[in-house]
Structures are given as structure tokens and as C-alpha cells.
Design a protein around this motif. Structure first.
Motif, PDB file in Angstrom:
ATOM      1  N   LEU A   1       1.029   5.828   4.967  1.00 13.34           N
ATOM      2  CA  LEU A   1       1.827   6.682   4.138  1.00 13.34           C
ATOM      3  C   LEU A   1       3.430   6.664   4.548  1.00 13.34           C
ATOM      4  CD1 LEU A   1      -0.783   9.518   4.163  1.00 13.34           C
ATOM      5  CD2 LEU A   1       0.270   8.540   2.164  1.00 13.34           C
ATOM      6  N   SER A   2       4.408   6.287   3.734  1.00 11.47           N
ATOM      7  CA  SER A   2       5.756   6.287   3.910  1.00 11.47           C
ATOM      8  C   SER A   2       6.137   7.479   4.615  1.00 11.47           C
ATOM      9  CB  SER A   2       6.438   5.768   2.903  1.00 11.47           C
ATOM     10  OG  SER A   2       6.531   6.755   1.990  1.00 11.47           O
ATOM     11  N   THR A   3       5.584   8.444   3.898  1.00  7.86           N
ATOM     12  CA  THR A   3       6.125   9.977   4.500  1.00  7.86           C
ATOM     13  C   THR A   3       4.768  10.781   4.389  1.00  7.86           C
ATOM     14  OG1 THR A   3       8.306   9.559   3.572  1.00  7.86           O
ATOM     15  CG2 THR A   3       7.588  11.876   4.112  1.00  7.86           C
ATOM     16  N   PRO A   4       4.573  11.663   5.532  1.00  3.51           N
ATOM     17  CA  PRO A   4       3.469  12.409   5.648  1.00  3.51           C
ATOM     18  C   PRO A   4       3.300  13.316   4.663  1.00  3.51           C
ATOM     19  CG  PRO A   4       4.531  12.864   7.522  1.00  3.51           C
ATOM     20  CD  PRO A   4       5.353  11.678   6.741  1.00  3.51           C
ATOM     21  N   PRO A   5       2.164  13.638   3.892  1.00  2.00           N
ATOM     22  CA  PRO A   5       2.212  14.786   3.084  1.00  2.00           C
ATOM     23  C   PRO A   5       1.848  16.038   3.973  1.00  2.00           C
ATOM     24  CG  PRO A   5      -0.034  13.745   3.174  1.00  2.00           C
ATOM     25  CD  PRO A   5       0.886  12.983   3.876  1.00  2.00           C
TER      26      PRO A   5
ATOM     27  N   GLU B   1       4.088   5.843  -5.446  1.00  2.00           N
ATOM     28  CA  GLU B   1       4.114   5.782  -6.742  1.00  2.00           C
ATOM     29  C   GLU B   1       3.179   6.887  -7.424  1.00  2.00           C
ATOM     30  OE1 GLU B   1       3.327   1.980  -8.425  1.00  2.00           O
ATOM     31  OE2 GLU B   1       4.855   1.056  -7.432  1.00  2.00           O
ATOM     32  N   LEU B   2       2.001   6.933  -6.831  1.00  2.00           N
ATOM     33  CA  LEU B   2       0.789   7.906  -7.235  1.00  2.00           C
ATOM     34  C   LEU B   2       1.138   9.321  -6.768  1.00  2.00           C
ATOM     35  CD1 LEU B   2      -2.243   5.482  -6.706  1.00  2.00           C
ATOM     36  CD2 LEU B   2      -1.115   5.962  -8.679  1.00  2.00           C
ATOM     37  N   GLY B   3       2.188   9.484  -5.834  1.00  2.70           N
ATOM     38  CA  GLY B   3       2.290  10.880  -5.518  1.00  2.70           C
ATOM     39  C   GLY B   3       1.570  11.348  -4.342  1.00  2.70           C
ATOM     40  N   LEU B   4       1.151  10.402  -3.447  1.00  7.42           N
ATOM     41  CA  LEU B   4       0.083  10.584  -2.381  1.00  7.42           C
ATOM     42  C   LEU B   4       0.871  10.931  -1.110  1.00  7.42           C
ATOM     43  CD1 LEU B   4      -2.555   8.063  -2.888  1.00  7.42           C
ATOM     44  CD2 LEU B   4      -2.168  10.201  -3.936  1.00  7.42           C
ATOM     45  N   ALA B   5       2.356  10.649  -0.946  1.00  7.38           N
ATOM     46  CA  ALA B   5       2.942  10.859   0.052  1.00  7.38           C
ATOM     47  C   ALA B   5       4.354  11.760  -0.097  1.00  7.38           C
ATOM     48  CB  ALA B   5       3.690   9.471   0.682  1.00  7.38           C
TER      49      ALA B   5
ATOM     50  N   PHE C   1      -7.744   9.024  -7.206  1.00  2.17           N
ATOM     51  CA  PHE C   1      -8.478   8.256  -5.990  1.00  2.17           C
ATOM     52  C   PHE C   1      -8.048   6.797  -6.035  1.00  2.17           C
ATOM     53  CE2 PHE C   1     -12.469   6.864  -4.363  1.00  2.17           C
ATOM     54  CZ  PHE C   1     -12.273   6.531  -3.054  1.00  2.17           C
ATOM     55  N   VAL C   2      -7.299   6.288  -5.059  1.00  2.00           N
ATOM     56  CA  VAL C   2      -7.055   4.743  -5.225  1.00  2.00           C
ATOM     57  C   VAL C   2      -7.818   4.048  -3.799  1.00  2.00           C
ATOM     58  CG1 VAL C   2      -5.026   5.360  -3.690  1.00  2.00           C
ATOM     59  CG2 VAL C   2      -5.091   3.129  -5.138  1.00  2.00           C
TER      60      VAL C   2
ATOM     61  N   VAL D   1       0.841  -1.016  -0.104  1.00  2.00           N
ATOM     62  CA  VAL D   1       0.073   0.035  -0.176  1.00  2.00           C
ATOM     63  C   VAL D   1       0.776   1.400  -0.121  1.00  2.00           C
ATOM     64  CG1 VAL D   1      -1.738   1.273   1.262  1.00  2.00           C
ATOM     65  CG2 VAL D   1      -2.075  -1.093   1.172  1.00  2.00           C
ATOM     66  N   SER D   2       1.946   1.306   0.885  1.00  2.00           N
ATOM     67  CA  SER D   2       2.954   2.375   0.825  1.00  2.00           C
ATOM     68  C   SER D   2       3.393   2.737  -0.232  1.00  2.00           C
ATOM     69  CB  SER D   2       3.735   2.201   2.009  1.00  2.00           C
ATOM     70  OG  SER D   2       3.085   2.225   3.649  1.00  2.00           O
ATOM     71  N   CYS D   3       4.034   1.591  -0.993  1.00  2.00           N
ATOM     72  CA  CYS D   3       4.804   1.810  -2.266  1.00  2.00           C
ATOM     73  C   CYS D   3       3.678   2.297  -3.180  1.00  2.00           C
ATOM     74  CB  CYS D   3       5.199   0.450  -2.448  1.00  2.00           C
ATOM     75  SG  CYS D   3       6.079   0.237  -4.049  1.00  2.00           S
ATOM     76  N   LEU D   4       2.507   1.834  -3.358  1.00  2.00           N
ATOM     77  CA  LEU D   4       1.457   2.525  -4.344  1.00  2.00           C
ATOM     78  C   LEU D   4       1.551   3.733  -4.096  1.00  2.00           C
ATOM     79  CD1 LEU D   4      -0.259   1.977  -6.654  1.00  2.00           C
ATOM     80  CD2 LEU D   4      -1.909   1.121  -4.959  1.00  2.00           C
TER      81      LEU D   4
END
Length: 215
Positions: A71-75, A49-53, A147-148, A43-46
Motif C-alpha cells: 500500500l502506498s499509504t496505509p489506511p 485507484e480502487l481507494g484501498l489506500a 475485492f481485488v 499493485v500499489s497504483c491499482l
């Protein structure tokens, strides 16, 4: 349902074994994860990839959220919307928290075009009005933003819709893709079975369906 778009699905598709209000079911916090570490890593990797993090991700929306958003890194900004206030308060990445039952009211309390992305992790199978929810997500997203929905093969069976319970994993991807097709404001959905990352073993499979807000 009054919305004629739901006629595309068989009668009873969106019924649930436990049709009572979700407020009672979710009144006690569940500080647990619902998929294993390998699936969480996917999930985190995706999301990456989608620029959500990360610092360039802008303002993100996590629907049907909990105490963690994977999220691997918070926005810079993360709005979390879920059913349990205590769970949401424990989400350290969140900058705004909203308690709302989307099955009771699918209308999102946000202005048009304010989010740079949206996510829904292992919860789409509980939505009884998913097309209306997706309409709303498209409304609050900026054009061209994703939206994922991610999901596995676990659920609370009394709260998942019957159509989900009587379908296999491949059909689940088709179901969510059909929601995107029927919603207003999304382009062609992408469906994938994700693969383990960084050598982390995953016993739980991870599937994802996403689409971008139309320009």
C-alpha cells in the motif's frame, strides 16, 4: 468437494503436488518480495485507484498477507490475515493480525459488512477452496466495496493448484473471474493486465481481477 459449484472445473483442478498441510510449508518466515519492484509499483497504483489506500480508505482486509501489503499509504485500519505470525508482525501498516490457513478453514473470523475493501496479492493461485473464500469476503465487505486479486507468473509450484500450473496468463484471469462469478455477493468482475507506472521498469507481468460487493 461437496460444493457443487466446483463441478464447473475439471477433476483434479484443485489438487496440488504437495497436498500436505500448509502450516509446515509456511512455518519459517520469508521476508522477501515475490514480484519485482515494477510489479509492486503496479499493485500499489491499482490499490490507489480502487481507494484501498490512504486516510479515506477506512478498514481494509489483506488476505494471505505477509510482512508487507504494498500500500502506498496505509489506511486507518488494516487487518492482515496470513500463515506466518512473524511475517505478519513485521507488517508495519497492520493494525490487526490473524494467523489462519484459508485452505483448512475458509471461514473468516469477522462480522458481516465491516471492511471497506479487500485485497489478495500473488496468492490466489494457492487456494483450494477459492469460491468459499470469496463467499466469505463478500460477507465481510460493505456493499459497493471492492475485492481485488493480483498475480504474476511466479509461484511455489508444489503448492499452486494444478489447474493454475496448466494454464497461461490469460486463462489465469479467466479462472479468477470465474471464482467471482460463482461466489455469492459480487458483481461482474473486471480483469486487466496492468502497465508499468512512473517509469518504473517491470520484468514481472502483473494481472488483476476485481469485483464489487453487490448492494
Amino acid at each position: 468437494m461437496d460444493d457443487e459449484r466446483y463441478a464447473r472445473f475439471p477433476p483434479g483442478f484443485f489438487d496440488r503436488t504437495d497436498g500436505s498441510s500448509d502450516a509446515g510449508f509456511y512455518q519459517h518466515p520469508r521476508i522477501v518480495t515475490h514480484i519485482d519492484d515494477g510489479a509492486i509499483a503496479m499493485v500499489s497504483c491499482l490499490y490507489d485507484e480502487l481507494g484501498l489506500a490512504g486516510p479515506q480508505a477506512g478498514h481494509q482486509l489483506d488476505l494471505m498477507s505477509s510482512w508487507i501489503s504494498h500500500l502506498s499509504t496505509p489506511p486507518p485500519l488494516l487487518t492482515v490475515l496470513g500463515m506466518n505470525a512473524e511475517e505478519l508482525e513485521r507488517n508495519t501498516h497492520a493494525t490487526q493480525r490473524v494467523v489462519q490457513d484459508l485452505n483448512d478453514d475458509p471461514s473468516l473470523p469477522f462480522d458481516d459488512g465491516v471492511f471497506d475493501g479487500a485485497m489478495c496479492c500473488v496468492s490466489v493461485d494457492y487456494l483450494v477452496r477459492p469460491i468459499e473464500v470469496m463467499d466469505e469476503v463478500a460477507r465481510v465487505l460493505k456493499p459497493g466495496r471492492p475485492f481485488v486479486c493480483t498475480f504474476s507468473n511466479r509461484c511455489f509450484p508444489t503448492k499452486a493448484i494444478r489447474g493454475w500450473l496448466h494454464s497461461d496468463d490469460s486463462a489465469h484471469c479467466s479462472i479468477v473471474a470465474e471464482y467471482f462469478h460463482l461466489a455469492q455477493g459480487f458483481g461482474e468482475p473486471i480483469a486487466q493486465r496492468r502497465v508499468p507506472v512512473n517509469g518504473v521498469r517491470a520484468n514481472d507481468p502483473l494481472y488483476a481481477v476485481w469485483a464489487y460487493k453487490t448492494e
